[in-house]
Scaffold this motif. Structure first.
Motif, PDB file in Angstrom:
ATOM      1  N   UNK A  95     -62.636  56.309 -15.361  1.00  0.00           N
ATOM      2  CA  UNK A  95     -61.258  55.904 -15.669  1.00  0.00           C
ATOM      3  C   UNK A  95     -60.218  56.849 -15.089  1.00  0.00           C
ATOM      4  N   UNK A  96     -60.618  57.751 -14.231  1.00  0.00           N
ATOM      5  CA  UNK A  96     -59.689  58.751 -13.706  1.00  0.00           C
ATOM      6  C   UNK A  96     -58.889  58.203 -12.526  1.00  0.00           C
ATOM      7  N   UNK A  97     -57.813  58.889 -12.180  1.00  0.00           N
ATOM      8  CA  UNK A  97     -57.029  58.588 -10.991  1.00  0.00           C
ATOM      9  C   UNK A  97     -56.163  59.799 -10.663  1.00  0.00           C
ATOM     10  N   UNK A  98     -55.806  59.931  -9.390  1.00  0.00           N
ATOM     11  CA  UNK A  98     -54.839  60.962  -9.013  1.00  0.00           C
ATOM     12  C   UNK A  98     -53.432  60.404  -9.068  1.00  0.00           C
ATOM     13  N   UNK A  99     -53.302  59.114  -9.358  1.00  0.00           N
ATOM     14  CA  UNK A  99     -51.999  58.466  -9.399  1.00  0.00           C
ATOM     15  C   UNK A  99     -51.517  58.257 -10.822  1.00  0.00           C
ATOM     16  N   UNK A 100     -51.243  56.989 -11.167  1.00  0.00           N
ATOM     17  CA  UNK A 100     -50.709  56.637 -12.478  1.00  0.00           C
ATOM     18  C   UNK A 100     -51.826  56.141 -13.386  1.00  0.00           C
ATOM     19  N   UNK A 133     -63.760  65.385 -19.813  1.00  0.00           N
ATOM     20  CA  UNK A 133     -63.046  64.938 -18.621  1.00  0.00           C
ATOM     21  C   UNK A 133     -61.551  65.098 -18.872  1.00  0.00           C
ATOM     22  N   UNK A 134     -60.902  65.967 -18.089  1.00  0.00           N
ATOM     23  CA  UNK A 134     -59.444  66.083 -18.091  1.00  0.00           C
ATOM     24  C   UNK A 134     -58.943  65.251 -16.923  1.00  0.00           C
ATOM     25  N   UNK A 135     -58.143  64.241 -17.215  1.00  0.00           N
ATOM     26  CA  UNK A 135     -57.709  63.310 -16.181  1.00  0.00           C
ATOM     27  C   UNK A 135     -56.829  64.000 -15.134  1.00  0.00           C
ATOM     28  N   UNK A 136     -56.954  63.513 -13.902  1.00  0.00           N
ATOM     29  CA  UNK A 136     -56.247  64.108 -12.766  1.00  0.00           C
ATOM     30  C   UNK A 136     -54.912  63.441 -12.483  1.00  0.00           C
TER      31      UNK A 136
END
Length: 409
Positions: free
Chosen positions: A49-54, A10-13
């Motif tokens: 645990x991902x997010x497109x924000x912070x 998983x590469x975080x967004x």
């Protein structure tokens, strides 16, 4: 701060990554962000645990270990790993009831996802929580305490309520343990008895032949020890690793050598990295009464499983009252799979999902599964209550991500 999880699948967004060094910095960050999510030690294998924000780690917050001997509890900073807590706790004369296989995981992450150790009288790690401190969407601190109506929904929270900063856990007097590995549990009909054989028991196998190659038995001082020949097994003549061909130096001490609880309950030592991370993991919780049926269902697809399997572990955990804990309301048997990190895993996971679905199998929140969200929601009687709590605590969806949206929309 890393941009991917421990396994690298998983590469975080996230648009940005943060590691605040004070609670005040964390509160300011959360209040100012439109989208934010916490990440622990990265031991989840999906996008929980991902997010497109912070994306924020609490590992940089000041270490916090506050032992209340009179109350029988310890408050620990959420970013701390279990392995960093246990030494000071043991020196003060106290212990946790159980630990996960890895002491490397964070306290908050383990509680939030329903992570567990083993033992038919032991619960998931979050079930020992007394209080949870969380920074909410407005940046203000909220504390959920055992006995309050919403507390059972706040412990296993999937990151949906905010950023956890501290957890208060039950403790008990420190105790000693010994650990043995027994080899050759060939009779699947003996599995249920084997799982009841000690304080903590794990079975390891490869689905290539009958039964399980290894049985790891963790015995508290003063408890009976299985005799040689127990259930047709043989005591190992040296240290063992559960994965074939891997040096056992990373594993906790075996051969019955006495030691403290925290040096025997995990499978791995804190001072070593147990593997390279080139693996994926799946895990399903079934009602304990379905142990034999689960084994039969998996045995029917053993060739499919073995094609991409590193090792399978079978454990147990006691029921708890946490709304979306994998063991909510039922004693459970757990089938855990460590897979090779290859695209060929996806159809195998789907096959296991399909085989175990008729047995009310609940997937672990932080691991790989193919079950659709609507089918997963139906497995928890209190899921609607948990969803209502999450929406109420975060009405604008600041802490939500694609993973949570699938369950909350």
């Amino acid at each position: 701060m890393t941009t991917a999880n421990w396994a690298g699948n998983v590469v975080y967004s996230a648009r940005s990554f943060h590691r605040p060094t004070s609670i005040a910095q964390l509160q300011e960050l959360v209040a100012a962000s439109d989208r934010v999510h916490a990440v622990g030690t990265g031991h989840s294998f999906n996008r929980i645990a991902d997010t497109v924000g912070d994306l924020v780690s609490v590992a940089g917050l000041p270490p916090r270990i506050e032992i209340d001997a009179a109350a029988g509890c310890v408050t620990v900073g959420a970013g701390m790993r279990f392995g960093e807590l246990v030494g000071p706790l043991h020196e003060a004369g106290f212990a946790l009831a159980n630990m996960g296989s890895l002491p490397h995981i964070s306290v908050a992450g383990a509680c939030a996802t329903g992570t567990h150790g083993s033992g038919e009288r032991n619960q998931v790690l979050g079930a020992y929580a007394r209080a949870i401190e969380i920074v909410g969407p407005d940046g203000e601190m909220r504390t959920y305490r055992r006995g309050e109506p919403d507390f059972p929904g706040a412990v296993v929270n999937l990151g949906a309520l905010g950023v956890v900063t501290a957890v208060t856990l039950d403790v008990q007097p420190a105790f000693g343990m010994r650990q043995w590995v027994y080899e050759g549990l060939h009779d699947l009909d003996a599995v249920d008895e084997a799982l009841s054989g000690a304080y903590s028991v794990s079975l390891f196998g490869y689905w290539e032949g009958a039964g399980f190659e290894q049985v790891w038995v963790k015995v508290r001082d003063g408890d009976p020890v299985p005799e040689p020949g127990w259930l047709g097994t043989t005591p190992a003549d040296g240290p063992r690793h559960m994965v074939r061909g891997v040096d056992p130096q990373h594993c906790t001490q075996q051969l019955g050598e006495p030691g403290p609880w925290h040096a025997r309950l995990p499978h791995f030592r804190l001072e070593f990295t147990p593997s390279s991370g080139e693996e994926l993991q799946s895990e399903w919780f079934l009602p304990r009464a379905h142990t034999a049926a689960g084994l039969r269902a998996l045995d029917a697809i053993r060739d499919t499983i073995a094609s991409v399997l590193q090792v399978c572990e079978v454990r147990t955990v006691a029921a708890d009252d946490l709304w979306v804990s994998p063991a909510a309301g039922r004693d459970s048997v757990i089938f855990h799979f460590t897979w090779e990190d290859t695209p060929a895993v996806a159809p195998v996971v789907a096959a296991v999902d399909a085989a175990l679905a008729p047995l009310d199998a609940r997937p672990h929140w932080g691991k790989v599964s193919s079950r659709p969200a609507d089918a997963v929601r139906a497995l928890w009687p209190r899921f609607a209550d948990w969803a209502e709590l999450a929406r109420g605590a975060d009405p604008t969806g600041k802490f939500r991500n694609a993973y949570l949206d699938a369950y909350l929309d």
